[in-house]
Motif scaffolding. Structure first.
Motif, PDB file in Angstrom:
ATOM      1  N   THR A 153       0.830  -1.208   0.000  1.00  0.00           N
ATOM      2  CA  THR A 153       0.000   0.000   0.000  1.00  0.00           C
ATOM      3  C   THR A 153       0.864   1.258   0.000  1.00  0.00           C
ATOM      4  OG1 THR A 153      -0.166  -0.067   2.420  1.00  0.00           O
ATOM      5  CG2 THR A 153      -1.918  -1.128   1.173  1.00  0.00           C
ATOM      6  N   ALA A 154       1.997   1.197   0.706  1.00  0.00           N
ATOM      7  CA  ALA A 154       2.896   2.354   0.718  1.00  0.00           C
ATOM      8  C   ALA A 154       3.462   2.606  -0.671  1.00  0.00           C
ATOM      9  CB  ALA A 154       4.030   2.124   1.717  1.00  0.00           C
ATOM     10  N   LEU A 155       3.795   1.512  -1.383  1.00  0.00           N
ATOM     11  CA  LEU A 155       4.307   1.644  -2.744  1.00  0.00           C
ATOM     12  C   LEU A 155       3.259   2.261  -3.662  1.00  0.00           C
ATOM     13  CD1 LEU A 155       6.538   1.091  -4.811  1.00  0.00           C
ATOM     14  CD2 LEU A 155       5.593  -1.205  -5.101  1.00  0.00           C
ATOM     15  N   CYS A 156       2.020   1.829  -3.509  1.00  0.00           N
ATOM     16  CA  CYS A 156       0.936   2.393  -4.313  1.00  0.00           C
ATOM     17  C   CYS A 156       0.761   3.878  -4.014  1.00  0.00           C
ATOM     18  CB  CYS A 156      -0.366   1.657  -4.030  1.00  0.00           C
ATOM     19  SG  CYS A 156      -0.459   0.006  -4.762  1.00  0.00           S
ATOM     20  N   ALA A 157       0.848   4.228  -2.740  1.00  0.00           N
ATOM     21  CA  ALA A 157       0.668   5.625  -2.356  1.00  0.00           C
ATOM     22  C   ALA A 157       1.757   6.497  -2.954  1.00  0.00           C
ATOM     23  CB  ALA A 157       0.647   5.753  -0.840  1.00  0.00           C
ATOM     24  N   VAL A 158       3.009   6.003  -2.949  1.00  0.00           N
ATOM     25  CA  VAL A 158       4.118   6.771  -3.513  1.00  0.00           C
ATOM     26  C   VAL A 158       3.960   6.892  -5.015  1.00  0.00           C
ATOM     27  CG1 VAL A 158       6.600   6.744  -3.938  1.00  0.00           C
ATOM     28  CG2 VAL A 158       5.717   6.182  -1.669  1.00  0.00           C
ATOM     29  N   GLU A 159       3.582   5.773  -5.664  1.00  0.00           N
ATOM     30  CA  GLU A 159       3.467   5.783  -7.112  1.00  0.00           C
ATOM     31  C   GLU A 159       2.349   6.705  -7.583  1.00  0.00           C
ATOM     32  OE1 GLU A 159       2.186   2.521 -10.414  1.00  0.00           O
ATOM     33  OE2 GLU A 159       3.870   2.015  -9.110  1.00  0.00           O
ATOM     34  N   GLU A 160       1.236   6.674  -6.874  1.00  0.00           N
ATOM     35  CA  GLU A 160       0.104   7.501  -7.264  1.00  0.00           C
ATOM     36  C   GLU A 160       0.219   8.930  -6.751  1.00  0.00           C
ATOM     37  OE1 GLU A 160      -2.379   6.654  -9.238  1.00  0.00           O
ATOM     38  OE2 GLU A 160      -1.477   4.683  -9.537  1.00  0.00           O
ATOM     39  N   LYS A 161       1.181   9.144  -5.840  1.00  0.00           N
ATOM     40  CA  LYS A 161       1.431  10.454  -5.221  1.00  0.00           C
ATOM     41  C   LYS A 161       0.254  10.932  -4.386  1.00  0.00           C
ATOM     42  CE  LYS A 161       4.751  12.045  -8.682  1.00  0.00           C
ATOM     43  NZ  LYS A 161       5.080  13.096  -9.672  1.00  0.00           N
ATOM     44  N   SER A 162      -0.898  10.964  -4.960  1.00  0.00           N
ATOM     45  CA  SER A 162      -2.076  11.390  -4.211  1.00  0.00           C
ATOM     46  C   SER A 162      -3.222  10.440  -4.519  1.00  0.00           C
ATOM     47  CB  SER A 162      -2.474  12.820  -4.594  1.00  0.00           C
ATOM     48  OG  SER A 162      -3.609  13.223  -3.859  1.00  0.00           O
ATOM     49  N   PRO A 163      -3.248   9.275  -3.862  1.00  0.00           N
ATOM     50  CA  PRO A 163      -4.275   8.282  -4.162  1.00  0.00           C
ATOM     51  C   PRO A 163      -5.666   8.824  -3.863  1.00  0.00           C
ATOM     52  CG  PRO A 163      -3.134   7.723  -2.139  1.00  0.00           C
ATOM     53  CD  PRO A 163      -2.377   8.849  -2.750  1.00  0.00           C
ATOM     54  N   PRO A 164      -6.613   8.573  -4.732  1.00  0.00           N
ATOM     55  CA  PRO A 164      -7.967   9.074  -4.497  1.00  0.00           C
ATOM     56  C   PRO A 164      -8.588   8.442  -3.262  1.00  0.00           C
ATOM     57  CG  PRO A 164      -7.956   7.466  -6.281  1.00  0.00           C
ATOM     58  CD  PRO A 164      -6.521   7.743  -5.948  1.00  0.00           C
ATOM     59  N   LYS A 165      -9.358   9.233  -2.554  1.00  0.00           N
ATOM     60  CA  LYS A 165     -10.021   8.732  -1.356  1.00  0.00           C
ATOM     61  C   LYS A 165     -11.389   8.182  -1.748  1.00  0.00           C
ATOM     62  CE  LYS A 165      -7.705  11.991   1.738  1.00  0.00           C
ATOM     63  NZ  LYS A 165      -7.870  13.084   2.724  1.00  0.00           N
ATOM     64  N   GLU A 166     -11.371   6.928  -2.180  1.00  0.00           N
ATOM     65  CA  GLU A 166     -12.614   6.301  -2.600  1.00  0.00           C
ATOM     66  C   GLU A 166     -13.440   5.920  -1.373  1.00  0.00           C
ATOM     67  OE1 GLU A 166     -12.221   3.209  -5.429  1.00  0.00           O
ATOM     68  OE2 GLU A 166     -10.455   4.083  -6.368  1.00  0.00           O
ATOM     69  N   LYS A 167     -14.729   6.197  -1.466  1.00  0.00           N
ATOM     70  CA  LYS A 167     -15.612   5.913  -0.342  1.00  0.00           C
ATOM     71  C   LYS A 167     -16.920   5.317  -0.848  1.00  0.00           C
ATOM     72  CE  LYS A 167     -13.919   9.670   2.632  1.00  0.00           C
ATOM     73  NZ  LYS A 167     -14.312  10.870   3.416  1.00  0.00           N
ATOM     74  N   ASP A 168     -17.484   4.423  -0.050  1.00  0.00           N
ATOM     75  CA  ASP A 168     -18.797   3.858  -0.332  1.00  0.00           C
ATOM     76  C   ASP A 168     -19.683   4.049   0.894  1.00  0.00           C
ATOM     77  OD1 ASP A 168     -18.472   2.757  -2.983  1.00  0.00           O
ATOM     78  OD2 ASP A 168     -17.106   1.312  -2.086  1.00  0.00           O
ATOM     79  N   PRO A 169     -20.846   4.682   0.741  1.00  0.00           N
ATOM     80  CA  PRO A 169     -21.729   4.894   1.894  1.00  0.00           C
ATOM     81  C   PRO A 169     -22.428   3.607   2.288  1.00  0.00           C
ATOM     82  CG  PRO A 169     -22.776   5.691  -0.104  1.00  0.00           C
ATOM     83  CD  PRO A 169     -21.376   5.279  -0.496  1.00  0.00           C
ATOM     84  N   PRO A 170     -22.732   3.442   3.557  1.00  0.00           N
ATOM     85  CA  PRO A 170     -23.386   2.214   4.007  1.00  0.00           C
ATOM     86  C   PRO A 170     -24.877   2.207   3.709  1.00  0.00           C
ATOM     87  CG  PRO A 170     -23.074   3.691   5.855  1.00  0.00           C
ATOM     88  CD  PRO A 170     -22.412   4.347   4.671  1.00  0.00           C
ATOM     89  N   GLU A 171     -25.419   1.000   3.619  1.00  0.00           N
ATOM     90  CA  GLU A 171     -26.859   0.783   3.658  1.00  0.00           C
ATOM     91  C   GLU A 171     -27.164   0.241   5.047  1.00  0.00           C
ATOM     92  OE1 GLU A 171     -27.243  -2.176   0.725  1.00  0.00           O
ATOM     93  OE2 GLU A 171     -26.569  -0.903  -0.936  1.00  0.00           O
ATOM     94  N   SER A 172     -28.342   0.498   5.585  1.00  0.00           N
ATOM     95  CA  SER A 172     -28.644  -0.003   6.923  1.00  0.00           C
ATOM     96  C   SER A 172     -30.097  -0.434   7.037  1.00  0.00           C
ATOM     97  CB  SER A 172     -28.344   1.061   7.988  1.00  0.00           C
ATOM     98  OG  SER A 172     -29.260   2.132   7.915  1.00  0.00           O
ATOM     99  N   ILE A 173     -30.319  -1.449   7.873  1.00  0.00           N
ATOM    100  CA  ILE A 173     -31.671  -1.902   8.202  1.00  0.00           C
ATOM    101  C   ILE A 173     -31.733  -2.162   9.703  1.00  0.00           C
ATOM    102  CG2 ILE A 173     -32.196  -2.909   5.950  1.00  0.00           C
ATOM    103  CD1 ILE A 173     -31.493  -5.631   7.076  1.00  0.00           C
ATOM    104  N   LEU A 174     -32.945  -2.106  10.269  1.00  0.00           N
ATOM    105  CA  LEU A 174     -33.156  -2.322  11.696  1.00  0.00           C
ATOM    106  C   LEU A 174     -34.270  -3.346  11.861  1.00  0.00           C
ATOM    107  CD1 LEU A 174     -32.667  -1.552  14.674  1.00  0.00           C
ATOM    108  CD2 LEU A 174     -34.278   0.346  14.358  1.00  0.00           C
ATOM    109  N   TYR A 175     -34.005  -4.426  12.617  1.00  0.00           N
ATOM    110  CA  TYR A 175     -34.996  -5.486  12.767  1.00  0.00           C
ATOM    111  C   TYR A 175     -34.750  -6.250  14.069  1.00  0.00           C
ATOM    112  CZ  TYR A 175     -31.058  -8.281  11.059  1.00  0.00           C
ATOM    113  OH  TYR A 175     -29.823  -8.848  10.905  1.00  0.00           O
TER     114      TYR A 175
END
Length: 248
Positions: A100-122
């Motif tokens: 992961t450190a190698l990827c971070a150096v190579e990409e210089k500024s790795p995108p901060k990919e995010k996925d929002p959660p889905e939720s249910i209550l039962y």
């Protein structure tokens, strides 16, 4: 490594799968050993047996934690006997973080990919007045692997009887997690769980209230009476036919 894939930008994930590993059974079983690490420096190592997690490594205490009882058959500690689990986990953690450190150096500024959660209550079981139960707040398909869950009862914060599981990986490199609340249903009480995550514009709130409505027994009773009367008519008819036959 010249290029890091979009998945590598999120995390480095090394998976080793062995089939027919368990010698305690005549059947073939599948053992999954996974190592995952993330750009924030955290890492996960876990074993799965037939898609069920049996253990993981706690890097803070440097010990192997079994997530199923050892008295089950086969004993999870016997499944992994002879393996230097902790030593290998520490080495794989370092290797994974290096990737992961190698990827971070190579990409210089790795995108901060995010996925929002889905939720249910039962509820864990069918809810009944006065019978202790558990409410389950299930958050799924989120990345990065951190959520905050808050509970309320009738609009007031609740902390007693609340638990939060570890987060577990999905096959698409997102995660899922459970929070539970032990409670006793009472008429009129309203419960809610609120999930917060960095990918959400605002928290997700799910609400649960005991439904005391029951379907009317009227149609069932009428049908039952009609069926009984019908059967009585059939019996009487047969009796008269037999009597008439013998009377001839």
């Amino acid at each position: 490594m010249k290029n890091c894939s979009s998945d590598m930008k999120r995390s480095a994930l090394i998976i080793l799968m062995l089939k027919g590993f368990c010698a305690l059974s005549q059947n073939t079983h599948e053992v999954l050993y996974s190592v995952g690490c993330f750009l924030n420096g955290t890492a996960e190592v876990q074993f799965e047996f037939d898609a069920l997690e049996v253990s993981y490594v706690d890097f803070q205490t440097e010990e192997v934690i079994y997530t199923v009882p050892r008295f089950v058959d086969p004993d999870p500690s016997q499944i992994l006997v002879g393996l230097s689990i902790l030593k290998d986990a520490l080495q794989n953690k370092l290797s994974c973080l290096a990737i992961t450190a190698l990827c971070a150096v190579e990409e210089k500024s790795p995108p901060k990919e995010k996925d929002p959660p889905e939720s249910i209550l039962y509820p864990a079981e069918e809810a009944e007045l006065g019978v202790e139960n558990r409410l389950i707040c299930f958050a799924n398909h989120f990345y990065p692997p951190y959520i905050k869950v808050d509970w309320t009862k009738n609009g007031h914060p609740v902390s007693e009887g609340v638990s939060l599981s570890r987060y577990y990986p999905n096959t698409d490199q997102t995660f899922h997690q459970f929070s539970t609340l032990t409670f006793t249903p009472t008429e009129g009480d309203i419960y809610s769980c609120t999930v917060e995550h960095s990918a959400l514009d605002r928290p997700i709130t799910r609400v649960w209230e005991l439904d005391l409505t029951r379907p009317s027994l009227g149609p069932d009773i009428c049908c039952g009476v009609g069926l009984i009367l019908g059967l009585v008519g059939v019996v009487v008819g047969v009796f008269l036919m037999v009597k008439g036959h013998h009377g001839q």
